[in-house]
Design an enzyme around this catalytic site. Structure first.
Site, PDB file in Angstrom:
ATOM      1  N   TYR A 153       0.835  -1.203   0.000  1.00 17.62           N
ATOM      2  CA  TYR A 153       0.000   0.000   0.000  1.00 17.62           C
ATOM      3  C   TYR A 153       0.873   1.258   0.000  1.00 17.62           C
ATOM      4  O   TYR A 153       0.646   2.186  -0.790  1.00 17.62           O
ATOM      5  CB  TYR A 153      -0.903  -0.023   1.231  1.00 17.62           C
ATOM      6  CG  TYR A 153      -1.746   1.202   1.432  1.00 17.62           C
ATOM      7  CD1 TYR A 153      -2.878   1.435   0.650  1.00 17.62           C
ATOM      8  CD2 TYR A 153      -1.428   2.136   2.422  1.00 17.62           C
ATOM      9  CE1 TYR A 153      -3.664   2.568   0.846  1.00 17.62           C
ATOM     10  CE2 TYR A 153      -2.203   3.263   2.621  1.00 17.62           C
ATOM     11  CZ  TYR A 153      -3.314   3.469   1.833  1.00 17.62           C
ATOM     12  OH  TYR A 153      -4.087   4.594   2.021  1.00 17.62           O
ATOM     13  N   SER A 184      -3.948  10.883   6.980  1.00 18.27           N
ATOM     14  CA  SER A 184      -3.448   9.876   7.925  1.00 18.27           C
ATOM     15  C   SER A 184      -4.625   9.036   8.387  1.00 18.27           C
ATOM     16  O   SER A 184      -5.149   8.230   7.627  1.00 18.27           O
ATOM     17  CB  SER A 184      -2.717  10.545   9.092  1.00 18.27           C
ATOM     18  OG  SER A 184      -3.548  11.510   9.717  1.00 18.27           O
TER      19      SER A 184
END
Length: 250
Positions: A153, A184
């Site tokens: 990822y 985030s």
């Protein structure tokens, strides 16, 4: 910002993408909501249409170029030339590096990086002709700091940042800006799935490590997209706009 500019959002049926669709639609923009989740697309778009928004939906697999181009043809016919693209569609999963199969690695790259390539490249003819365009990619803090059990990822999202910066240089002379937002921790269905699977910590635990002690929201990311898509951001390109509560500063 002119309100007749057509906005395309991939991964628009839930999470960050849905938050972006809601903001632009409620500001009066024609919005194309693209996602693999057909049922969710219809449910969420019906709510926006009931508010008076001009919405087009298409089931799209961003890793499939033909799927993207077919959707774009419909967008041009029904809404008009594409002016703003938010390349948000993506997947995430927690797997130790030794356990990542070749097929799993390729799927992550195909959706999270090649999907951005398809989404952006197929929209460029409209932007070049208009000599105006806004491209906003959604990357990830994982690309900046690394992520445990998410090497595939993080690698794909790092590619998104590199692609964004390169396109910013290449397209600036055409009146097109290209920027990326690396969130985030954001409270989304994808995060909830990770928590349920035990591959992502509970949001209240993570929030203790964020200077602004809460998870982000889709609305936080949408607000940043709104700025980057605006005429006021015409001199902003190639930037990594971190909307993360201070979790990563760099």
């Amino acid at each position: 910002m002119t309100k007749d500019r057509v906005v395309v959002v991939t991964g628009g049926a839930s999470g960050i993408g849905l938050g972006v669709c809601r903001l632009f639609a409620r500001k009066g923009h024609p919005v194309a909501m693209l996602d693999i989740q057909e049922a969710a697309l219809e449910t969420e778009s019906a709510i926006l249409r009931a508010e008076g928004a001009k919405i087009l939906t298409r089931k799209v697999d961003v890793s499939d170029r033909e799927s993207v181009e077919e959707a774009y043809a419909a967008i041009r016919q029904e809404l008009g030339p594409i002016a703003i693209v938010i390349a948000n569609a993506g997947i995430s999963e927690g797997i130790p590096f030794d356990d990542i199969s070749v097929a799993t690695w390729q799927r992550m790259i195909d959706i999270n990086l090649t999907g951005v390539f398809h989404t952006v490249q197929a929209a460029l003819p409209d932007m070049r002709e208009a000599r105006w365009g806004r491209i906003i990619t959604i990357s990830s803090q994982a690309a900046q700091s690394g992520a445990m059990d998410r090497a595939h990822y993080a690698a794909a999202k790092s590619g998104v940042i590199g692609l964004t910066r390169s396109l910013a240089r290449e397209l600036a002379a055409h009146g097109i800006t290209v920027n990326t937002i690396p969130p985030s921790v954001v409270a989304t269905p994808m995060a909830e799935q990770g928590i349920a699977a035990g591959t992502f910590p509970p949001l209240d635990v993570i929030s203790q490590h964020i200077p602004i002690p809460r998870p982000g929201t889709p609305e936080d990311i949408a607000a940043a997209c709104n700025y980057l898509a605006s005429d006021g951001a015409s001199y902003v390109t190639g930037q990594v706009l971190a909307v993360n509560g201070g979790m990563f500063i760099g």
